[in-house]
Design an enzyme around this catalytic site. Structure first.
Site, PDB file in Angstrom:
ATOM      1  CG  ASP A 197      -6.648  -3.859  -2.958  1.00  0.00           C
ATOM      2  OD1 ASP A 197      -7.478  -2.983  -2.646  1.00  0.00           O
ATOM      3  OD2 ASP A 197      -5.415  -3.711  -2.833  1.00  0.00           O
ATOM      4  CB  SER A 243      -0.938  -0.063   1.212  1.00  0.00           C
ATOM      5  OG  SER A 243      -1.894   0.943   1.158  1.00  0.00           O
ATOM      6  CG  HIS A 268      -5.767  -2.134   0.609  1.00  0.00           C
ATOM      7  ND1 HIS A 268      -4.931  -2.121  -0.482  1.00  0.00           N
ATOM      8  CD2 HIS A 268      -5.212  -1.286   1.510  1.00  0.00           C
ATOM      9  CE1 HIS A 268      -3.926  -1.289  -0.243  1.00  0.00           C
ATOM     10  NE2 HIS A 268      -4.074  -0.785   0.951  1.00  0.00           N
TER      11      HIS A 268
END
Lengths: 202, 378
Positions: B322, B157, B355
């Site tokens: 995600d 991320s 995610h």
């Protein structure tokens, strides 16, 4: 040649032909690259760097372990990751018959590569013809699956493939037909079980 | 009492602090006259100094990547399932460095630190920091630790944005960049979620324009809501359905505004927990760092042109479920690398976790990272 290379070529006789047709240092894209063994072989014998495309998780993992560049994307959705003419050679070895959209992938290969190499099991081989005549789907060394568990969707013969090339304006530069690893020149569509083509756009 | 010995844990670890007196000039034009960077290390730096791996953290994590603290054994590092002896990032082979970014509330200099000019906490006056600034500070820490070149920089991320930026800020100082569940820039939808979170914080009456430390209050309500919004975007719809379904908290509908559904209870719990330890000023700054990251911006939006100066080999990983940073965003990155003929592999993992999958232990994901790390020459 190392023992490992010899064993590989015995298992995959189309690799030797592909190796001859790839120039030293050429940029190669291998579609449906499996465990990356062709790319490794081409790196060893031709110093040809490349990328593989593979969708299956365990094969992708094998590529990473083999230190082969691998991209986990679905070939059926095209080669949008790759720019026009970005490769010297694009290889589709023993994968054509397992795809849904043959025309689309051949067009895409010719868009991203200067040359394309395609190999497939020849459904015209006499043993396949005999088995169909006897009322069964063929099972053989090059067609090792039962009809109910085969990944193959579109079988073709040497004649069928060449018809498609004509229709798409694909120019066949070289052809090698094999059976049990040995070249077949006489009646190839009957006596050859594996076909390897080197093509360009016409 | 000692925890049962786990041979794949790095064990008890100690956080360290590096103090820097030379000012750091930030992308905003502001500069910090001096600052501290909190970090932890696991494993040993080899004689050639060729085995160092930098782990960059995302939104709410810290330099505490693996192991536990001797005086707080339940405080296990945020990526402990990845880092340790025999784990995919094997600390018997690699020297792993976890650092805490500037602006954090976990040790490195941040808004709650004392502003030397006033003797009071920085609060709202702490500058807006960016991914580029974090990489700059990490590079200085690397120099301090004697690491000329990282074998790899890895993150998920926002952490992965740092792993990307490393290859652009210091192309000769990183050999491999491992970019997990990330994007080369945020979409307007991503920025919109961040803006809602910021508005939740800034409209909390206890926010006081960011100077809430001196008032002795914390904008807890804003932080709670910010975290609840974040959590919705970290999980896939599928994962939420599986985890909570429409389970009722009290067995029947309450016909009131208490917590009817399990998912409401979960979000409230996550919000409460987060607001008890995280700093609102830090939250505002990390969301801005996410929004501002866009290496292609200086190249007319051409990511391929932006990535041309990278020299590292890349592993890009995305997760199909995600929806915050979809696989398509990772493929943009892969395409830009292919356009430049960079060495790159790309894994698209069919994991259900959304995610947050980058923090979980899907075997396809972890085996991929294990094989990749094993292939890195030292």
């Amino acid at each position: 040649m190392t023992d490992q290379e010899q064993a590989l070529l015995a298992a995959r006789p189309d690799y030797a032909a592909i190796g001859q047709w790839v120039d030293r240092g050429a940029r190669v894209l291998d579609l449906g690259c499996g465990d990356g063994s062709l790319l490794r072989y081409l790196w060893q014998v031709r110093q040809a760097p490349g990328y593989g495309v593979e969708i299956d998780d365990s094969r992708v993992l094998a590529c990473v372990a083999n230190d082969v560049n691998v991209l986990q994307v679905d070939l059926e959705s095209g080669l949008s990751l790759f720019a026009d003419g970005s490769f010297d050679t694009v290889v589709l070895s023993l994968t054509l018959q397992a795809m849904r959209h043959q025309e689309a992938i051949l067009r895409e290969m010719l868009r991203v590569g200067r040359e394309v190499i395609v190999s497939f099991p020849n459904f015209g081989h006499w043993s396949a013809r005999v088995q169909v005549m006897l009322g069964r789907m063929p099972v053989s060394e090059t067609l090792p699956y039962e009809w109910y568990d085969t990944p193959n969707l579109h079988h073709c013969t040497i004649t069928d493939f060449e018809d498609l090339c004509r229709k798409l304006g694909v120019r066949i530069r070289e052809r090698l037909v094999l059976h049990q690893g040995k070249p077949v020149t006489l009646m190839p569509n009957l006596l050859g079980s594996l076909a390897v083509y080197r093509c360009t756009a016409s | 009492m000692n925890a049962p010995h786990d041979p794949t844990s790095v064990g008890a670890v100690t956080a360290q602090m590096a103090h820097f007196d030379a000012p750091i000039r930030l992308r905003s034009g502001a500069s910090l006259p001096a600052y501290d960077i909190a970090y932890e290390t696991y494993g040993e730096l080899n004689a050639q100094k060729s085995n160092a791996v930098l782990v960059c953290h995302a939104l709410n994590a810290s330099h505490h990547v693996a192991g536990y603290y001797a005086n707080d054994q339940s405080n296990v590092g945020w990526w402990d399932n990845l880092v340790g002896p025999g784990k995919p990032l094997d600390t018997r082979r690699f020297f792993v460095v976890g650092t805490n970014y500037l602006g954090s509330c976990f040790g490195s200099t941040g808004p709650a630190s004392t502003n030397p000019a006033t003797g009071k906490p920085w609060g709202a006056d702490f500058p807006v920091v960016t991914v580029e600034d974090w990489v700059e500070a990490q590079a200085r820490l690397a120099e301090r630790l004697g690491i000329e070149r990282f074998a790899a920089v890895i993150g998920g991320s926002l952490g992965a944005m740092q792993a990307m930026q490393w290859t652009l800020s210091y192309p000769d100082r990183v050999r491999h960049s491992i970019v997990v569940a990330s994007a080369p820039k945020l979409t307007p939808q991503n920025i919109a979620f961040n803006e809602v979170a910021r508005q939740a914080i800034m409209t909390d009456p206890d926010f006081h324009g960011g100077h809430y430390y001196e008032k002795g209050v914390v904008p807890v309500r804003g932080l709670r809501i910010a975290r609840m919004i974040g959590h919705i975007t970290y999980l896939s719809g599928e994962a939420m359905a599986e985890k909570f379904g429409r389970l009722l908290r009290r067995g029947a509908l309450g016909f009131d505004f208490g917590t009817d559904f399990e998912v409401e209870s979960y979000l409230r719990y996550q919000g409460d927990k987060f607001s008890s330890y995280f700093d609102a000023n830090t939250y505002l700054r990390i969301t801005k760092a996410l929004d501002y990251f866009d290496p292609a911006a200086d190249f007319g939006g051409d990511l391929s042109a932006a990535m041309a100066r990278a020299k590292a080999a890349f592993l890009v990983v995305s997760f199909k479920s995600d929806w915050r940073f979809t696989p398509a965003r990772s493929r943009e990155m892969v395409k830009a690398l292919l356009d430049n003929r960079k060495i790159v592999s790309y894994l698209e993992i069919d994991a259900p976790g959304g995610h947050d999958a980058f923090l979980l232990e899907d075997p396809r994901y972890h085996n991929g990272l294990r094989a990749y790390f094993a292939s890195i020459d030292l």
